[in-house]
Design an enzyme around this catalytic site. Structure first.
Site, PDB file in Angstrom:
ATOM      1  CG  ASP A  67     -10.148  -0.564   4.703  1.00 21.70           C
ATOM      2  OD1 ASP A  67     -10.005  -0.868   3.506  1.00 21.70           O
ATOM      3  OD2 ASP A  67      -9.460  -1.026   5.629  1.00 21.70           O
TER       4      ASP A  67
ATOM      5  CD  GLN B  76      -3.562  -4.433   6.617  1.00 16.18           C
ATOM      6  OE1 GLN B  76      -3.368  -3.507   5.857  1.00 16.18           O
ATOM      7  NE2 GLN B  76      -4.217  -5.527   6.259  1.00 16.18           N
TER       8      GLN B  76
ATOM      9  CE  LYS C 279      -3.836  -2.343   2.185  1.00 12.14           C
ATOM     10  NZ  LYS C 279      -4.437  -2.866   3.394  1.00 12.14           N
TER      11      LYS C 279
END
Ligand code: NAP
Length: 293
Positions: free
Chosen positions: A121, A98, A54
């Site tokens: 997200d 994460q 990422k």
């Protein structure tokens, strides 16, 4: 093999190029550099790889990227304090925590501490609610990637029977909401579904997000259907670790009209959609018009 191979790697590259062009325009016209902060708690090897990828792809798109690492023993309050700082930092347009988090942390509490406008997200309860009410929002990245690949392969999805296998908050439920938004007739199957092969065979489009290696067999697929395989499962073959999907690729590819490979299908789309979400979050936070692409 008869099915057309859906090349997620190539599609994701095109999407990242579009993101990079939009970033260049935002810099030129508005002096705006979209920025993504990724928070990793602990030392899970797979998570470390995801976070590194990422970071690299965010920089390659011309954006700012920050990594924040906390030790596995960090207290939930430390993480919540960091999230508060990032929420207040105007240079940070997107924040990603994460997952999975260590067991002593409450993932829902942590995700819901994010500013929803920075939740790239799309897991915050406000963004999930907006998605299920059909409102514009930050959409979870893997589901968004599945829909882009399905539409690129099939064109308009309206009226199709779509079968989603799996009902997680991360993939199954949001992908089903997006399919409804495309006017599909959606069936959501899960571990308690009766006669899953028969349910699956009704799908013009089957999206498998189960987490069980090669569970979906060729005779579960309607001839000519499009199969999007979200699964990433590590198995051993001939003494070597390999990645396989939730669909048995060999048998499904004999029957399907099109299918995503694992790896190289849905996987690369996830980060590309994350970059796109970060740029769209930056555009919205600045009150600018326009979207990526
Ligand atoms: P998850 O949270 O474990 O959810 C799995 C879902 O599958 C659950 O709804 C479960 O049903 C259902 N299920 C389990 N066993 C089943 C069975 N035998 N028959 C029918 N349904 C069954 O997993 P997830 O986070 O959604 O992830 C799914 C897969 O996608 C995993 O392989 C994961 O690694 C992969 N993934 C890939 C990406 C990517 O970037 N490509 C991103 C996210 C996830 P119940 O609800 O009834 O338990």
């Amino acid at each position: 093999m008869t099915a057309k191979l859906i090349d997620g790697k190539a599609f994701a590259k095109k999407l990242r190029d579009q993101v990079a062009q939009t970033v260049a325009r935002l810099k030129r016209e508005h002096r705006l550099v979209p920025g993504l902060a990724v928070v990793l708690v602990g030392e899970d090897p797979a998570s470390q790889v995801y976070v590194r990828n990422k970071h690299n792809q965010t920089l390659e798109a011309g954006m700012n990227s920050w990594e924040h690492r906390l030790p596995p023993s960090a207290a939930e309050e430390d993480l919540l304090r960091l999230i508060k700082q990032l929420n207040e930092d105007e240079a940070v347009h997107g924040i990603l925590v994460q997952l999975p988090l260590p067991k002593h942390m409450d993932a829902s509490k942590v995700i819901n501490a994010l500013d929803p406008s920075k939740d790239v997200d799309g897991f915050h309860v406000i963004n999930a609610g907006r998605l299920s009410s059909g409102q514009k929002t930050l959409v979870p990245c893997t589901p968004a990637g599945c829909i882009l690949l399905a539409k690129d392969t099939l064109g308009c999805l309206e009226g199709m029977n779509a079968v989603v296998i799996g009902r997680s908050n991360i993939v199954g439920k949001p992908v089903a909401q997006l399919l409804l938004g495309e006017n599909c007739t959606v069936t959501i199957a899960h571990s308690k579904t009766r006669d899953l092969p028969d349910v699956s065979r009704r799908g013009d489009l089957v999206i498998a997000a189960v987490g069980r290696a090669e569970m979906v067999k060729g005779d579960w697929i309607k001839p000519g259907a499009c199969v999007i395989d979200v699964g990433i499962n590590r198995v051993e073959r001939g003494g070597k670790a390999v990645l396989v999907g939730d669909c048995d690729f060999q048998s499904c590819a004999q029957v399907a009209g099109a299918i995503t490979p694992v790896p190289g299908g849905v996987g690369p789309m996830t980060i590309a959609c994350l970059l796109r979400n970060t740029v769209e979050a930056a555009i919205l936070q600045r009150g600018l018009e326009g979207a990526v692409g």
